[in-house]
Design an enzyme around this catalytic site. Sequence first.
Site, mmCIF file in Angstrom:
data_model
loop_
_atom_site.group_PDB
_atom_site.id
_atom_site.type_symbol
_atom_site.label_atom_id
_atom_site.label_comp_id
_atom_site.label_asym_id
_atom_site.label_seq_id
_atom_site.Cartn_x
_atom_site.Cartn_y
_atom_site.Cartn_z
ATOM 1 N N LYS A 122 40.363 -32.615 -11.459
ATOM 2 C CA LYS A 122 39.459 -31.468 -11.231
ATOM 3 C C LYS A 122 38.366 -31.351 -12.298
ATOM 4 O O LYS A 122 37.311 -30.787 -12.032
ATOM 5 C CB LYS A 122 40.257 -30.157 -11.175
ATOM 6 C CG LYS A 122 41.071 -30.000 -9.911
ATOM 7 C CD LYS A 122 41.729 -28.626 -9.865
ATOM 8 C CE LYS A 122 42.546 -28.461 -8.597
ATOM 9 N NZ LYS A 122 42.978 -27.083 -8.381
ATOM 10 N N ASP A 130 39.228 -22.702 -4.975
ATOM 11 C CA ASP A 130 40.498 -22.070 -5.368
ATOM 12 C C ASP A 130 40.306 -20.571 -5.553
ATOM 13 O O ASP A 130 41.147 -19.749 -5.153
ATOM 14 C CB ASP A 130 41.002 -22.661 -6.687
ATOM 15 C CG ASP A 130 41.501 -24.087 -6.518
ATOM 16 O OD1 ASP A 130 41.888 -24.454 -5.390
ATOM 17 O OD2 ASP A 130 41.504 -24.833 -7.512
#
Length: 286
Positions: A70, A106
């Site tokens: 990420k 997210d």
Amino acid sequence: MPPIDAKTQLFGVIGNPVAHSLSPVMHNAALAAMDYPAVYLAFQVNAAAGAAAAMRALNIKGMSVTIPHKVDIMPYLDDIDPLARAIGAVNTVINRNGRLLGTNTDCHGAMTALEEHTTLKNKPAALLGAGGAARAIGFGLLEAGARVTVFNRGIERGQALADSLGAPFYPLDQFGDHPADIVINTTSVGMTPNTAAMPVAAETLAAHMVVMDIVYNPLETALLRAARARGCTTIDGVAMFVHQGVRQLALWTDRQPPVAVMRQAVLNALTASGPHDTPLTKMQRL
Ligand code: ATR
């Protein structure tokens, strides 16, 4: 579902490990229900640079990014939106005519899961944990106008996250001393195999609270079970997982994905695999 032919597009997830990812079942169920000509596959990837190059070379339209990539993926993208930059992590890459755009769903996933049950503006929100997930959710809470307080076991890490959010910080064991309407567990406490563990004591939970756990194995963590018993509104970890995926697929396809189909696909996969007896750690959260 359209036949797989020369026009079929490719989406995927990169991570390491990635074999237990629930993203392929979730996204492929959605693509089938949408009658959208694409398939979604999981790629175990050692180096993010190669995955970015592959997206360009093979014209892969969209990629989910999971641990440990990420952050690693960021230097290889053409553009990163302000939210992902603030969070410091990208979980979604969109290939727009050869330009790779990084974003982070997210945060949106967690906010959508919460907003199905409550409003956030001006509400005191307790963020338990200070890792990457806490950071993403913290920025979402701020943007939604919640009054965030960070609680973490580790003082230094907790204080650092609180500072970057402009929020107060307290050690995790002081959670019960501070008001909260919204409680979000982003720690790994309660995850299989330590399913009896709770990040905060049951007595600190009160009926007016909305309690969300991002752990989804088990689906009902000890925290959520205690919260339910005390009359709280509870939100399981699958809700956030599904909504971050819904947002990804909407960005890749410009269409509204079928939320219920995606949630059911994830629940079916979790039931089929049963509780994992090995600590898969990160795989059982985002
Ligand atoms: P992610 O990036 O996926 O959010 P992480 O960076 O590993 O995950 O963060 C894990 C979080 O769970 C941290 O807040 C960690 O607290 P510390 O900063 O004190 O390590 C928290 N955590 C993990 N195990 C814990 C435990 N047994 N008790 C309390 N907090 C715990």
